[in-house]
Design a protein around this motif. Structure first.
Motif, mmCIF file in Angstrom:
data_model
loop_
_atom_site.group_PDB
_atom_site.id
_atom_site.type_symbol
_atom_site.label_atom_id
_atom_site.label_comp_id
_atom_site.label_asym_id
_atom_site.label_seq_id
_atom_site.Cartn_x
_atom_site.Cartn_y
_atom_site.Cartn_z
ATOM 1 N N ASP A 163 41.858 105.057 65.699
ATOM 2 C CA ASP A 163 42.638 106.103 65.171
ATOM 3 C C ASP A 163 42.401 107.140 64.037
ATOM 4 O OD1 ASP A 163 43.775 104.309 63.797
ATOM 5 O OD2 ASP A 163 45.605 104.876 63.111
ATOM 6 N N ALA A 164 42.659 108.343 63.737
ATOM 7 C CA ALA A 164 41.842 109.097 63.256
ATOM 8 C C ALA A 164 43.376 109.587 62.288
ATOM 9 C CB ALA A 164 41.232 109.579 63.324
ATOM 10 N N GLU A 165 43.960 110.016 61.014
ATOM 11 C CA GLU A 165 44.279 110.018 60.202
ATOM 12 C C GLU A 165 44.447 111.771 60.669
ATOM 13 O OE1 GLU A 165 44.640 108.850 55.922
ATOM 14 O OE2 GLU A 165 43.890 106.628 56.621
ATOM 15 N N SER A 166 44.164 112.647 60.108
ATOM 16 C CA SER A 166 43.979 114.342 61.117
ATOM 17 C C SER A 166 43.223 114.478 61.997
ATOM 18 C CB SER A 166 44.105 114.655 60.170
ATOM 19 O OG SER A 166 42.368 114.843 59.311
ATOM 20 N N PRO A 167 43.691 115.927 62.640
ATOM 21 C CA PRO A 167 42.609 116.131 63.510
ATOM 22 C C PRO A 167 40.758 116.805 63.041
ATOM 23 C CG PRO A 167 44.520 117.355 63.464
ATOM 24 C CD PRO A 167 44.817 116.895 62.559
ATOM 25 N N GLU A 168 41.096 117.288 61.875
ATOM 26 C CA GLU A 168 39.787 116.902 60.349
ATOM 27 C C GLU A 168 39.101 115.448 60.515
ATOM 28 O OE1 GLU A 168 42.634 120.239 60.164
ATOM 29 O OE2 GLU A 168 43.045 117.856 59.774
ATOM 30 N N GLU A 169 39.622 115.021 61.002
ATOM 31 C CA GLU A 169 38.481 113.070 60.790
ATOM 32 C C GLU A 169 38.108 113.059 62.486
ATOM 33 O OE1 GLU A 169 39.258 109.004 59.279
ATOM 34 O OE2 GLU A 169 41.119 109.418 59.894
ATOM 35 N N VAL A 170 39.313 113.426 63.238
ATOM 36 C CA VAL A 170 38.510 113.201 64.535
ATOM 37 C C VAL A 170 37.255 113.877 64.448
ATOM 38 C CG1 VAL A 170 38.875 114.165 66.236
ATOM 39 C CG2 VAL A 170 40.657 112.674 65.537
ATOM 40 N N ASP A 171 37.010 115.016 63.897
ATOM 41 C CA ASP A 171 36.360 116.302 64.108
ATOM 42 C C ASP A 171 34.804 115.460 63.528
ATOM 43 O OD1 ASP A 171 37.575 117.872 65.712
ATOM 44 O OD2 ASP A 171 37.720 119.132 63.724
ATOM 45 N N GLU A 172 35.370 115.045 61.963
ATOM 46 C CA GLU A 172 33.672 114.191 61.474
ATOM 47 C C GLU A 172 34.161 113.144 61.958
ATOM 48 O OE1 GLU A 172 33.261 112.133 56.904
ATOM 49 O OE2 GLU A 172 35.659 113.302 57.287
ATOM 50 N N ILE A 173 34.216 112.232 62.368
ATOM 51 C CA ILE A 173 33.442 111.155 62.760
ATOM 52 C C ILE A 173 32.933 111.224 64.569
ATOM 53 C CG2 ILE A 173 33.814 108.519 64.047
ATOM 54 C CD1 ILE A 173 36.675 108.749 62.269
ATOM 55 N N ALA A 174 33.161 112.562 65.162
ATOM 56 C CA ALA A 174 32.478 112.929 66.888
ATOM 57 C C ALA A 174 31.307 113.499 65.707
ATOM 58 C CB ALA A 174 33.497 113.689 67.284
ATOM 59 N N ARG A 175 31.391 114.412 64.922
ATOM 60 C CA ARG A 175 29.822 115.420 64.329
ATOM 61 C C ARG A 175 29.163 114.135 63.652
ATOM 62 N NH1 ARG A 175 28.780 115.455 59.344
ATOM 63 N NH2 ARG A 175 30.997 115.000 58.311
ATOM 64 N N LYS A 176 29.880 112.779 62.970
ATOM 65 C CA LYS A 176 29.033 111.941 62.921
ATOM 66 C C LYS A 176 28.214 111.145 64.122
ATOM 67 C CE LYS A 176 30.836 110.601 57.935
ATOM 68 N NZ LYS A 176 31.547 109.557 57.475
ATOM 69 N N ALA A 177 29.364 111.301 65.165
ATOM 70 C CA ALA A 177 28.897 110.088 66.063
ATOM 71 C C ALA A 177 27.391 110.667 66.645
ATOM 72 C CB ALA A 177 29.794 109.832 67.024
ATOM 73 N N LYS A 178 27.761 112.406 67.295
ATOM 74 C CA LYS A 178 26.032 112.845 67.332
ATOM 75 C C LYS A 178 25.265 112.734 66.016
ATOM 76 C CE LYS A 178 25.302 117.323 69.313
ATOM 77 N NZ LYS A 178 26.190 118.397 69.790
ATOM 78 N N GLU A 179 25.379 112.990 65.113
ATOM 79 C CA GLU A 179 24.161 112.608 64.251
ATOM 80 C C GLU A 179 23.498 111.473 63.934
ATOM 81 O OE1 GLU A 179 25.924 114.860 60.554
ATOM 82 O OE2 GLU A 179 25.818 116.669 61.476
ATOM 83 N N ALA A 180 24.339 110.823 64.041
ATOM 84 C CA ALA A 180 23.690 109.374 64.620
ATOM 85 C C ALA A 180 23.094 108.833 65.473
ATOM 86 C CB ALA A 180 24.811 108.406 63.384
ATOM 87 N N GLY A 181 23.108 109.738 66.675
ATOM 88 C CA GLY A 181 22.211 109.266 68.170
ATOM 89 C C GLY A 181 23.422 109.449 69.082
ATOM 90 N N GLY A 182 24.357 108.815 69.504
ATOM 91 C CA GLY A 182 25.530 109.220 69.107
ATOM 92 C C GLY A 182 25.631 110.271 70.365
ATOM 93 N N THR A 183 26.190 110.323 71.817
ATOM 94 C CA THR A 183 26.249 111.630 72.875
ATOM 95 C C THR A 183 28.303 111.454 73.347
ATOM 96 O OG1 THR A 183 24.402 110.950 74.236
ATOM 97 C CG2 THR A 183 26.281 112.309 75.083
ATOM 98 N N ILE A 184 28.356 112.699 72.745
ATOM 99 C CA ILE A 184 29.644 112.933 72.987
ATOM 100 C C ILE A 184 30.664 113.604 74.333
ATOM 101 C CG2 ILE A 184 31.197 115.366 72.126
ATOM 102 C CD1 ILE A 184 31.039 113.352 69.891
ATOM 103 N N TYR A 185 31.023 112.806 74.632
ATOM 104 C CA TYR A 185 31.160 112.697 76.688
ATOM 105 C C TYR A 185 32.877 113.509 76.392
ATOM 106 C CZ TYR A 185 35.162 108.938 76.110
ATOM 107 O OH TYR A 185 36.160 108.118 75.783
ATOM 108 N N GLY A 186 34.085 113.696 75.125
ATOM 109 C CA GLY A 186 34.969 114.578 75.448
ATOM 110 C C GLY A 186 34.938 114.914 73.992
ATOM 111 N N GLU A 187 34.793 116.373 73.792
ATOM 112 C CA GLU A 187 35.101 117.667 72.814
ATOM 113 C C GLU A 187 35.831 117.245 71.989
ATOM 114 O OE1 GLU A 187 32.637 119.034 71.403
ATOM 115 O OE2 GLU A 187 31.036 118.631 73.222
ATOM 116 N N PRO A 188 35.962 117.601 70.487
ATOM 117 C CA PRO A 188 37.374 117.109 69.889
ATOM 118 C C PRO A 188 38.830 118.690 70.747
ATOM 119 C CG PRO A 188 35.335 116.633 68.439
ATOM 120 C CD PRO A 188 35.086 117.429 69.872
ATOM 121 N N GLY A 189 39.255 117.932 70.554
ATOM 122 C CA GLY A 189 40.575 118.740 70.940
ATOM 123 C C GLY A 189 41.689 118.790 71.310
ATOM 124 N N GLU A 190 42.615 119.516 71.116
ATOM 125 C CA GLU A 190 44.484 119.238 71.857
ATOM 126 C C GLU A 190 44.694 118.577 73.049
ATOM 127 O OE1 GLU A 190 48.773 121.151 71.425
ATOM 128 O OE2 GLU A 190 47.113 121.176 69.323
#
Length: 138
Positions: free
Chosen positions: A80-107
């Protein structure tokens, strides 16, 4: 009764995977030594254990072959995340760290906000913020 839960994952390169999980905010477990064969993390407020092992060592522990997670999904790890902004931040960090986004952040469904990423070894993770005040009743 069970006191702790550890998630054990096989990885191709412990150092690379250790760095990936550190970059997305997971905390190294100070009770486990860092070496070339394993890395240990504590995840979340309840500090669930995440253990990364070389594929060879994982095979020894499980006494079983390791399927390629890039060719199919047998497990989806979610946190879980505490906010939508935290979801966005973790997704960004995952991508910057070499991960791949399979589900873009969204509602989703008017009360959830989430994203999904794949770590460098192909394991899938989802991050989810749930606004329980908007959850449909009954």
């Amino acid at each position: 009764m069970t006191k702790e839960l550890w998630i054990n994952l096989p990885v191709k390169d412990v150092a690379r995977s250790r760095e990936f999980y550190k970059q997305i905010g997971f905390k190294l477990n100070p009770n486990h030594p860092e070496n070339d064969q394993m890395a240990a993390f504590l995840v979340g407020e309840k500090e669930i254990g995440l253990m990364l092992f070389t594929e060879e060592q994982f095979k020894e522990f499980s006494n079983h072959e390791i399927p390629d997670p890039r060719n199919g999904t047998s497990t989806l790890f979610s946190f879980d995340a505490e906010s939508p902004e935290e979801v966005d931040e973790i997704a960004r960090k995952a991508k910057e760290a070499g991960g791949t986004i399979y589900g873009e952040p969204g509602e989703k469904d008017g009360w959830m906000y989430g994203a999904g990423f794949i770590d460098p070894d192909g394991h899938r993770w989802s991050i989810l913020y749930m606004d329980m005040s908007k959850m449909p009743k009954g």
